[in-house]
Design a protein around this motif. Sequence first.
Motif, short mmCIF file in Angstrom:
data_model
loop_
_atom_site.label_atom_id
_atom_site.label_comp_id
_atom_site.label_asym_id
_atom_site.label_seq_id
_atom_site.Cartn_x
_atom_site.Cartn_y
_atom_site.Cartn_z
N THR A 1 0.83 -1.20 0.00
CA THR A 1 0.00 0.00 0.00
C THR A 1 0.87 1.26 0.00
N GLY A 2 0.28 2.39 -0.37
CA GLY A 2 1.05 3.61 -0.54
C GLY A 2 1.86 3.97 0.70
N ALA A 3 1.23 3.86 1.86
CA ALA A 3 1.92 4.23 3.10
C ALA A 3 3.19 3.41 3.29
N PHE B 1 -0.87 14.73 2.60
CA PHE B 1 -1.38 13.41 3.02
C PHE B 1 -0.44 12.34 2.48
N HIS B 2 0.05 11.49 3.38
CA HIS B 2 1.03 10.48 2.96
C HIS B 2 0.70 9.10 3.49
N GLY B 3 -0.48 8.92 4.07
CA GLY B 3 -0.84 7.60 4.59
C GLY B 3 -1.03 7.64 6.08
N GLU C 1 3.95 16.44 -2.19
CA GLU C 1 3.06 16.09 -3.31
C GLU C 1 3.04 17.31 -4.24
N GLU D 1 -5.55 14.56 -1.07
CA GLU D 1 -6.50 14.51 0.05
C GLU D 1 -6.63 15.87 0.73
N ASP E 1 6.11 12.42 -3.42
CA ASP E 1 5.09 11.40 -3.20
C ASP E 1 4.12 11.48 -4.37
N ILE F 1 2.07 9.12 -5.33
CA ILE F 1 1.14 8.00 -5.18
C ILE F 1 -0.22 8.31 -5.81
N GLN F 2 -0.70 9.54 -5.62
CA GLN F 2 -2.00 9.90 -6.20
C GLN F 2 -1.85 10.72 -7.48
N LYS G 1 -1.14 3.30 -5.88
CA LYS G 1 -2.48 3.52 -6.45
C LYS G 1 -2.64 2.95 -7.85
#
Length: 629
Positions: free
Chosen positions: A302-304, A330-332, A396, A401, A429, A431-432, A458
């Motif tokens: 998972t991303g975290a 937001f990073h998890g 990010e 988020e 980051d 991830i998103q 993701k």
Amino acid sequence: MTKEKTFPQKAPHSIELQVPTAEMGAAVARLIADCPPLDTNSTYCNLLQCSHFAQTSVAAFMAGELVGFISGYRVPQQPDTLFVWQVAVSARARGQNLATRMLKHLLARPGNQDLLRVETTITAANRASWSLFRGLARRLEAPLASRPIFERQRHFAGQHDTEMLVSIGPFKPRRLSTVTDIGASVLKKQQGRTMTIFEQIESSVQSYARAFPRVFGKAQGEYMYDDQGRRYLDFLAGAGTLNYGHNHPAFKTALMDYISRDGITHGLDMHTEAKAAFLEQLQQAILLPRKLDYKVQFTGPTGANAVEAAIKLARMVTGRHSIVAFTNGFHGVTLGALAATGNQHHRGAAASQLNGVTRIPYDGYLGPDIDTTRYLDKLLCDASSGVDMPAAVLVETVQGEGGINAASLDWLRNLQRLCHKHGILLIVDDIQAGCGRTGSFFSFESAGLYPDMVTLSKSLSGYGLPMALVLIKPELDQWKPGEHNGTFRGNNLAFVTARAAIETFWRDDSFTQSIQRKAAYLDERIQQIIRQQGDGRFSAKGRGMFRGIDCVSGEITSQITRRCFEQGLIIETSGADDQVVKFLCPLTVSDDALQAGIDIVEQSIAQVCAGIDSLPQARDFFKPRAKAI
Ligand SMILES: Cc1ncc(COP(=O)(O)O)c(C=O)c1O
């Protein structure tokens, strides 16, 4: 003869026993004050609330400390009515919507889903309570009525302001429930009402299921179907895991082939054909054309997990501890990643200290004219600023988020320059924002960055299969074998679909062009909506196909997204107060579906705004006075 002592007999008063009435309130208060042991009994009213009325009361904890309590009970003559007796929120927990969250929790409890009304009493001057209960009425789409119930003179002998009885309802029980209207999976009747397996045994931590209370059975492209066969247009895309839509046929074929030939499916970090094919594709189609030289670390799925690994490596390599992270980042939600995450709701659940992060204002946080990288540079240049030299900056490029806040390309370049100047590692980051969401595979390409590490997850697998990795500049890959591990560091099924995704979409720039074309259309429509309905107060957020409309208030966005859902569109909110309607549709969405989805949002905003007297103002922050010269 001794005379028998006789006590004088008082004329006996006749004693009447009565059912008490509200009119006796002031006299009862006086009597209890006159009987000293009794007034201390009031203190154990709260104990009774915690025991006899526990089902209709709720306690909130932050870092192990009780910070909120709502006590209530069912009105005996109207058992479908929850009477809220007291709402307490400690100073420490203010500003986090805690009262609303506690009320929502209370109403969503399995045992409370047959409630049809909420009542409470409020004095005219208690603005906070009025706003809390008016907000609840809006959320429940139920009428709110009020009338005096206990009057200043009549009931309180002038000692207390008149209490108004506020009554919200009747509302549909479904509004309160997360899952009561789910059809096919109703398993059990309990106390005369239906319970689903989700209500019975799934933890109350579920969240998306509350916003979209259906059981979904099937999905294809940009559409999902519930177990009643109803179709929904999906502008949430698995929270950004489905940039290429649901069940892309090319990925599905690759996956089915792999499974049917008994390919390796366990998740250890062994060498497998699936992993080799993925790495080959990543190297050839993504890294080399962009002149990026990275080692690939597969982390937990998972991303975290990827964020944790990147932070840990940065600390190990630099020998420094602190990580710079940004407001609204937001990073998890695992502890290391959570320390870098800004959101109070998630941080509050840690129940432990979140250390090792220096928080710096993100781009735009202090207004458009302040470049916050200058502030960070000053802190790092000043040996007495109190800010330790960090191991890394974790950022990010567009905060997903945190409210779809897009950093400017100049700010991102300045951040990289600053990292080089001070010898700090830059971790993006992605991830998103990655995997095409902002228009290019990596979100930092348009800024021309070359981060020291990049986290991806993701949409990497393209199929919603869990997979995460960290890209690491080769000289930083200083891990000893197995030093950071985990059983599921190689999801082979995800490797298969991730390879297929890169092969299908990233071999040339046609996908980038199609994202940019759709992004331009989305931008135009968002600007139009803001002009039509926003009264100058709504604003556009984000970049590429990572977009949002800031509607200032979470109350408004929750009505908007609920209306959207009623019309078959799945769309979520984002931001500290959920004040942003967040467009996260698959990048492969057809032009017609994109238009249809935006039309639904436009209509929903128009309907919601038509029912609101005045739009809320953006929060008024402290404005310092001009300096006297
Ligand atoms: C930028 C960013 N980093 C990290 C995460 C955490 O990922 P996960 O929820 O898969 O742990 C998210 C999740 O939304 C995210 O948006």
